[in-house]
Write a protein that holds these residues in place. Structure first.
Motif, short mmCIF file in Angstrom:
data_model
loop_
_atom_site.label_atom_id
_atom_site.label_comp_id
_atom_site.label_asym_id
_atom_site.label_seq_id
_atom_site.Cartn_x
_atom_site.Cartn_y
_atom_site.Cartn_z
N GLY A 203 43.13 44.43 47.59
CA GLY A 203 43.43 45.58 46.73
C GLY A 203 43.51 46.87 47.51
O GLY A 203 44.41 47.69 47.29
N THR A 242 40.26 44.32 34.25
CA THR A 242 40.03 43.42 35.38
C THR A 242 38.62 43.62 35.95
O THR A 242 38.13 44.74 36.05
N CYS A 243 38.01 42.50 36.31
CA CYS A 243 36.65 42.55 36.87
C CYS A 243 36.66 43.27 38.22
O CYS A 243 37.59 43.13 39.01
N LYS A 244 35.61 44.05 38.46
CA LYS A 244 35.49 44.75 39.74
C LYS A 244 35.19 43.77 40.87
O LYS A 244 35.73 43.89 41.97
N PRO A 306 40.84 38.63 38.13
CA PRO A 306 41.74 39.48 38.93
C PRO A 306 43.04 38.77 39.24
O PRO A 306 43.19 37.57 38.96
N GLU A 310 44.49 37.98 45.03
CA GLU A 310 43.35 38.76 45.54
C GLU A 310 42.09 37.91 45.66
O GLU A 310 41.07 38.38 46.17
N HIS A 320 36.85 39.67 45.50
CA HIS A 320 37.06 38.53 44.60
C HIS A 320 37.03 37.26 45.44
O HIS A 320 37.94 37.01 46.23
#
Length: 612
Positions: A203, A242-244, A306, A310, A320
């Protein structure tokens, strides 16, 4: 007066005398001749073609010299010059790669909104396959990241995940060398949570222009290449942000056994909770079919998964993370053990932190499907009722759970390594546990005898013939919902082959236990069985009937574990079998370890989650 030369008597009628003009050179000028060649010899001897003297510079040329073309050099000369240039360019490129040790490092630049531009040096395009790459910005700072084409199928194969982890170490070492860490002793000891300062997450690499990222077109193609995350669509995760950070466990494995996958799954969940990562499960290519055919879906995170490109198998600091049996050594290897082991203890307490991670995963994920979970609860209640002593206030009997693994798995104990632990050892140890239990109670005389009568063993094995042996003739099966049958049992149940289904008629029983080759060949015709061993599941796609049969085997396995772990007062097993280690987690630390009710009879080994 000197005598004159008389030629009148010569045998030759005539003599040919060469004209003076043609005899201007001395004989010595001919390099390999002592005398001039005669006309006759020069006509038939070919030596003059190789050693002919050059023409006299004083004589005029017999053939006029060709005139130079005004149009330019001859085509052959142009081709030679072009070939020289191409050859020099190729040599220069090879020398550059060898000397500088270049790793697949693309040359791509992308302009950003803030007019910053970064550039990667090396080849001309990003690789069209997943691989880590070294990158360099315009300030000359070397970094590295992992490039997975957004259009690549997810999940990657187990081999691709394993290859990426190996290459990650190579590229990371290469970049550190570029920063001056040429001597390994100069590098600090890398622990489990070490963050490589030169690694750039996917990212971040896209934001900084080191990777191109995905455009609007990717949103269309993603639907067909996003794998199968359990519960993703049903729970509406796509509508959430989206999850961090996240951890996704891929169930695909080259190991036919279900035990190692379950242990890693539980540990991965516990690890995700420890690191505050959202947890997902992908069952796209699981050999046992859909995850929800055996278990209930895992707890739903409050965010969506995500982008698939990624999700990285390494390094562990990736935002991720993807974990599978193929990357077990990366996620649960030496650095993991050093981080989580209690190094101040020398006994089984040393493994307590790792055990706790697995226990967290067990409590959250070991929930059987709506058909099997009620059966297990009824079975456990039924077995516990059978040990109740109704006469007076006596203590109850004792249930000894026995887990026996045969097939292609052999014990660690050296004397039995080529075969199996004898069944009489299981039976003898079971009797010892019953005696120890009742001897430690306050019962006397007839009361103790009554309690012993209510004690019995329950057996779970991958070998159907174990249940019919003399040692366990008086024992009960852990569960009777799904049974693995031997060929002998099939023939007894269907004596008339004319009424049997063709598939059943061609199949074989499970004599001797669970063998990986039998599992992978399940549902295939006997003609193709020899070629099927060792094939990847990406090559052979099992039929729906084969997947259903594999799912039944998985359900039988987990129900055996559930009943043994929940109904037994003590469990006897061999630590070489992963099911034995799983039973210790199901029983709980206090009961299994502190009270000593988890009994390993395969050598003097203590509990360990994995053997990598």
């Amino acid at each position: 007066m000197a005598p004159t030369l008389d030629l009148s008597q010569s045998t030759h009628a005539k003599m040919i005398i060469s004209p003076p003009r043609l005899n201007l050179r001395r004989a010595a000028s001919y390099q390999h001749e002592k005398a001039p060649l005669s006309a006759t010899s020069s006509r038939f001897n070919f030596n003059h073609l190789m050693f002919s003297p050059p023409p006299s510079p004083g004589l005029p040329a017999l053939v006029p010299r060709p005139r130079k073309s005004a149009a330019g050099p001859r085509p052959s000369r142009v081709l030679r010059v072009a070939a020289w240039i191409l050859g020099l360019a190729l040599i220069s490129f090879v020398v550059r790669v060898v000397v500088k040790k270049e790793v697949l490092v693309p040359v791509v630049g992308w302009a950003l909104d803030n007019h910053e531009e970064y550039e990667m040096v090396g080849q001309y395009d990003l690789p069209d396959f997943p691989t880590p790459i070294a990158v360099t910005d315009k300030k000359g700072r070397s970094k590295w990241t992992v490039s997975i084409p957004p259009t690549y199928n997810f999940p990657l194969t187990t081999k691709e995940y394993a290859d990426i982890c190996v290459k990650c170490q190579e590229v990371a070492t290469h970049v550190r060398e570029l920063h001056g860490y040429t001597n390994p002793s100069q590098e600090a000891q890398i622990d489990y949570y070490h963050k490589d300062p030169y690694f750039v997450d996917v990212g971040d690499a896209e934001k900084r222009g080191l990777l191109p990222g995905v455009g609007k077109a990717w949103k269309v193609t993603a639907e067909a290449q996003e794998g199968h995350l359990v519960g993703d669509k049903e729970d509406g995760l796509a509508d959430k942000s989206t999850c961090k950070t996240s951890l996704t466990f891929v169930l695909e494995s080259a190991d036919a056994g279900l035990g190692p996958t379950l242990m890693m799954l539980w540990m991965a969940y516990g690890l995700a909770q420890k690191e505050k990562r959202a947890f997902f499960i992908d069952d796209s290519r699981w050999a046992y079919g859909e995850y929800t055919a055996i278990f209930k879906p895992p707890p739903t995170p409050d965010c969506s998964a995500p982008p698939r490109h990624e999700m990285l198998p390494c390094p562990h600091s990736a935002r991720h993370l993807v974990v599978s049996t193929a990357t077990a050594s990366e996620t649960f290897g030496k650095s993991f053990t050093s981080e989580y082991e209690n190094r101040h203890r020398n006994n089984v307490d040393r493994e307590r932190p790792i055990y706790d991670l697995a226990r967290v995963g067990y409590e959250a994920l070991f929930r059987l499907n709506d058909e099997d979970q009620p059966y297990v609860e009824r079975r456990v209640k039924e077995l516990r009722t059978m040990i109740k002593v109704k006469e007076g206030g006596y203590n109850d009997g004792m249930i000894i759970g026995v887990h026996i693994r045969h097939g292609d798995l052999h014990p660690y104990e050296y004397q039995y390594n080529g075969a199996y632990i004898p069944l009489e050892l299981y039976a003898a140890r079971s009797k010892e546990l019953v005696e120890e239990y009742h001897n430690s109670s306050t019962l006397l005389g007839g009361e103790d005898a009554i309690a012993k009568k209510h004690s019995f063993s329950i057996v779970a094995s991958d070998d159907p013939d174990v249940y019919d042996t003399e040692e366990f003739s008086g024992s009960l099966r852990a569960q009777e919902q799904i049974k693995l049958a031997s060929k002998q049992h099939i023939q007894k149940a269907n004596p008339d082959k004319t009424v049997m289904h063709k598939f059943v008629d061609e199949t074989f029983g499970w004599e001797g236990g669970f063998f990986a080759s039998m599992f992978w060949n399940l549902g295939r015709s006997t003609v193709n069985n020899a070629n099927a061993v060792g094939e990847s599941q990406t090559v052979y796609k099992p039929s729906p009937e084969t997947t259903r049969l594999r799912g039944l085997m998985g359900r039988a396995y987990v129900m055996d574990l559930a009943v043994l772990g929940q109904a037994s007062d003590a469990v006897i097993c061999t630590i070489s079998a992963m099911g034995c280690r799983l039973l210790a987690v199901i029983m709980g630390w206090e009961k299994a370890m502190e009270d000593g009710k988890w009994v390993n009879i395969d050598g003097d080994y203590q509990w360990a989650a994995l053997t990598l």
